[in-house]
Scaffold this motif. Structure first.
Motif, PDB file in Angstrom:
ATOM      1  N   ALA A  29       0.802  -1.258  -0.186  1.00 44.10           N
ATOM      2  CA  ALA A  29      -0.064  -0.173  -0.054  1.00 44.10           C
ATOM      3  C   ALA A  29       0.919   1.173  -0.036  1.00 44.10           C
ATOM      4  O   ALA A  29       0.540   2.244  -0.702  1.00 44.10           O
ATOM      5  N   ALA A  30       1.962   1.156   0.805  1.00 49.93           N
ATOM      6  CA  ALA A  30       2.764   2.379   0.845  1.00 49.93           C
ATOM      7  C   ALA A  30       3.563   2.497  -0.350  1.00 49.93           C
ATOM      8  O   ALA A  30       3.552   3.966  -0.699  1.00 49.93           O
ATOM      9  N   HIS A  31       3.799   1.587  -1.030  1.00 48.69           N
ATOM     10  CA  HIS A  31       4.596   1.630  -2.284  1.00 48.69           C
ATOM     11  C   HIS A  31       3.634   2.341  -3.409  1.00 48.69           C
ATOM     12  O   HIS A  31       4.267   3.274  -4.379  1.00 48.69           O
ATOM     13  N   GLY A  32       2.494   2.036  -3.238  1.00 53.62           N
ATOM     14  CA  GLY A  32       1.333   2.530  -4.350  1.00 53.62           C
ATOM     15  C   GLY A  32       0.954   3.996  -4.059  1.00 53.62           C
ATOM     16  O   GLY A  32       0.195   4.369  -4.904  1.00 53.62           O
ATOM     17  N   MET A  33       1.136   4.410  -2.953  1.00 54.68           N
ATOM     18  CA  MET A  33       0.645   5.777  -2.569  1.00 54.68           C
ATOM     19  C   MET A  33       1.330   7.045  -3.431  1.00 54.68           C
ATOM     20  O   MET A  33       2.527   7.053  -3.412  1.00 54.68           O
ATOM     21  N   THR A  34       0.502   7.875  -3.518  1.00 56.48           N
ATOM     22  CA  THR A  34       1.063   9.140  -4.506  1.00 56.48           C
ATOM     23  C   THR A  34       1.388  10.016  -3.401  1.00 56.48           C
ATOM     24  O   THR A  34       1.131  10.047  -2.142  1.00 56.48           O
ATOM     25  N   ASP A  35       2.237  10.971  -4.046  1.00 57.03           N
ATOM     26  CA  ASP A  35       3.000  12.068  -3.196  1.00 57.03           C
ATOM     27  C   ASP A  35       1.926  12.879  -2.622  1.00 57.03           C
ATOM     28  O   ASP A  35       1.014  13.150  -3.123  1.00 57.03           O
ATOM     29  N   PHE A  36       2.511  13.805  -1.600  1.00 52.59           N
ATOM     30  CA  PHE A  36       1.568  14.717  -1.115  1.00 52.59           C
ATOM     31  C   PHE A  36       2.014  16.155  -1.521  1.00 52.59           C
ATOM     32  O   PHE A  36       3.143  16.404  -1.363  1.00 52.59           O
ATOM     33  N   GLU A  37       1.181  16.915  -2.151  1.00 58.47           N
ATOM     34  CA  GLU A  37       1.510  18.051  -3.034  1.00 58.47           C
ATOM     35  C   GLU A  37       0.466  19.106  -2.807  1.00 58.47           C
ATOM     36  O   GLU A  37      -0.734  18.575  -2.925  1.00 58.47           O
ATOM     37  N   LEU A  38       0.858  20.262  -2.526  1.00 58.31           N
ATOM     38  CA  LEU A  38      -0.100  21.497  -2.192  1.00 58.31           C
ATOM     39  C   LEU A  38       0.015  22.562  -3.145  1.00 58.31           C
ATOM     40  O   LEU A  38       1.107  22.712  -4.084  1.00 58.31           O
ATOM     41  N   ASP A  39      -1.050  23.212  -3.512  1.00 59.62           N
ATOM     42  CA  ASP A  39      -0.728  24.324  -4.807  1.00 59.62           C
ATOM     43  C   ASP A  39      -0.146  25.438  -4.195  1.00 59.62           C
ATOM     44  O   ASP A  39      -0.069  26.347  -5.072  1.00 59.62           O
ATOM     45  N   ARG A  40       0.147  25.542  -2.807  1.00 63.53           N
ATOM     46  CA  ARG A  40       0.877  26.755  -2.391  1.00 63.53           C
ATOM     47  C   ARG A  40       1.897  26.469  -1.551  1.00 63.53           C
ATOM     48  O   ARG A  40       1.787  25.421  -0.534  1.00 63.53           O
ATOM     49  N   THR A  41       2.890  27.197  -1.582  1.00 61.28           N
ATOM     50  CA  THR A  41       4.088  27.070  -0.591  1.00 61.28           C
ATOM     51  C   THR A  41       4.110  28.033   0.608  1.00 61.28           C
ATOM     52  O   THR A  41       4.962  27.879   1.446  1.00 61.28           O
ATOM     53  N   SER A  42       3.345  28.990   0.516  1.00 53.57           N
ATOM     54  CA  SER A  42       3.362  30.120   1.497  1.00 53.57           C
ATOM     55  C   SER A  42       2.065  30.823   1.487  1.00 53.57           C
ATOM     56  O   SER A  42       1.349  30.787   0.380  1.00 53.57           O
ATOM     57  N   VAL A  43       1.724  31.706   2.270  1.00 53.61           N
ATOM     58  CA  VAL A  43       0.694  32.354   2.550  1.00 53.61           C
ATOM     59  C   VAL A  43       0.775  33.752   2.967  1.00 53.61           C
ATOM     60  O   VAL A  43       1.266  33.868   4.099  1.00 53.61           O
ATOM     61  N   THR A  44       0.394  34.796   2.558  1.00 57.53           N
ATOM     62  CA  THR A  44       0.612  35.951   2.773  1.00 57.53           C
ATOM     63  C   THR A  44      -0.760  37.023   2.750  1.00 57.53           C
ATOM     64  O   THR A  44      -1.454  37.205   1.691  1.00 57.53           O
ATOM     65  N   PHE A  45      -1.170  37.717   3.941  1.00 53.64           N
ATOM     66  CA  PHE A  45      -2.027  38.213   3.926  1.00 53.64           C
ATOM     67  C   PHE A  45      -1.706  39.833   3.818  1.00 53.64           C
ATOM     68  O   PHE A  45      -1.066  40.398   4.862  1.00 53.64           O
TER      69      PHE A  45
END
Length: 299
Positions: A29-45
């Motif tokens: 199961a671990a071998h078939g799991m996709t990577d963890f990716e987010l569409d943002r690397t930082s947040v600024t208000f």
């Protein structure tokens, strides 16, 4: 011969069982799991930012483990996490870090910065006054929780603090004259926002229903001392308002001496106790509702 067939069958059956069980073996199961990716690397208000920022997973990413999402300093920002996205909410000026883990077991850290210009901008955008019209005895000031403010009308000053509901009702000592200026000053996060308004008229005639013998005039937002006038064939009929009807509708019935006709030219006028015009409209009854038979209606 029969024994050799049984041995061949046993071997084939063993191979089938091995193939069926292979996906269940540790590590598959671990071998078939996709990577963890987010569409943002930082947040600024900053100036122009919304009151929250959205972070999504990418199309090829595994899902988020919502229970792992946390922010180091919740006095600066907080997070609401779901399986496919997170919402970040600013709370105070400063920098902090968001930590979150995907179902793959991989952790991500997202730097968060909330600038002073964000709160200065939001204070301006989120602060306003309701009920700011002639005749009112109360104002509703909407702004950020904890903000402190002053409303000045003439020589009167009203101090207040915005509560947890995001607004404050400010009770006025008196009814001020039409077009009196209202000065609002409100402070939060070390910033000050000022606004000047006028107590303009918010009174009108919203509806009228006429027959030959009478006309029922539906007014809106009239106040004690206002006078509703109806002009028809050179004669003006008046009714005085005896009670405040702030933000409410109120019917006034007038019975002209001459029969009303469908195409009659009429004028609706509302003046206040200082004889200042709050509303005036010249029109024809055909533009409203005219009925042949007399119907009920009243003050």
């Amino acid at each position: 011969m029969a024994d050799s067939r049984k041995r061949v069958f046993a071997v084939i059956l063993s191979l089938i069982l091995i193939l069926v069980c292979m996906p269940l073996m540790p590590g598959r199961a671990a071998h078939g799991m996709t990577d963890f990716e987010l569409d943002r690397t930082s947040v600024t208000f900053g100036k122009g930012s919304d009151d929250n920022e959205l972070i999504n997973i990418t199309q090829t990413s595994c899902n988020i483990d919502p229970e792992t999402a946390r922010v180091d300093d919740e006095s600066i920002a907080t997070v609401q996490a779901y399986s496919d996205c997170m919402y970040v909410y600013p709370k105070g000026i400063g920098k902090t870090t968001l930590h979150v883990t995907g179902l793959s077991g991989e952790e991500k850290t997202i730097p968060i910065e909330v600038t002073g210009s964000f709160f200065e901008w939001r204070l301006k955008q989120d602060t306003y006054i309701n009920n700011c019209w002639y005749g009112t005895k109360k104002l509703y000031v909407t702004s950020h929780t904890g903000a402190k403010g002053i409303v000045k009308i003439g020589k009167d000053k009203y101090k207040f603090t915005i509560g947890s509901k995001g607004y404050k009702k400010v009770k006025l000592k008196r009814v001020y004259k039409l077009n009196t200026k209202v000065y609002l000053t409100i402070k939060a996060y070390g910033y000050t926002y000022k606004e000047t308004l006028k107590l303009k008229s918010h009174t009108d005639v919203s509806y009228a229903k006429a027959s030959k013998k009478k006309i029922v005039i539906e007014t809106y937002n009239v106040h004690k001392g206002d006078i509703v006038k109806f002009t028809y064939k050179g004669k003006t009929y008046s009714k005085k308002i005896t009670k405040n009807k702030d933000t409410k509708s109120y019917n006034v019935t007038i019975r002209p001496k001459k029969p009303l006709t469908k195409n009659a030219s009429v004028t609706f006028t509302i003046v206040n106790k200082d004889k200042k015009t709050l509303f005036k409209l010249k029109t024809k009854l055909v533009n409203w509702i005219y009925i042949e038979e007399d119907e009920g209606g009243g003050d």
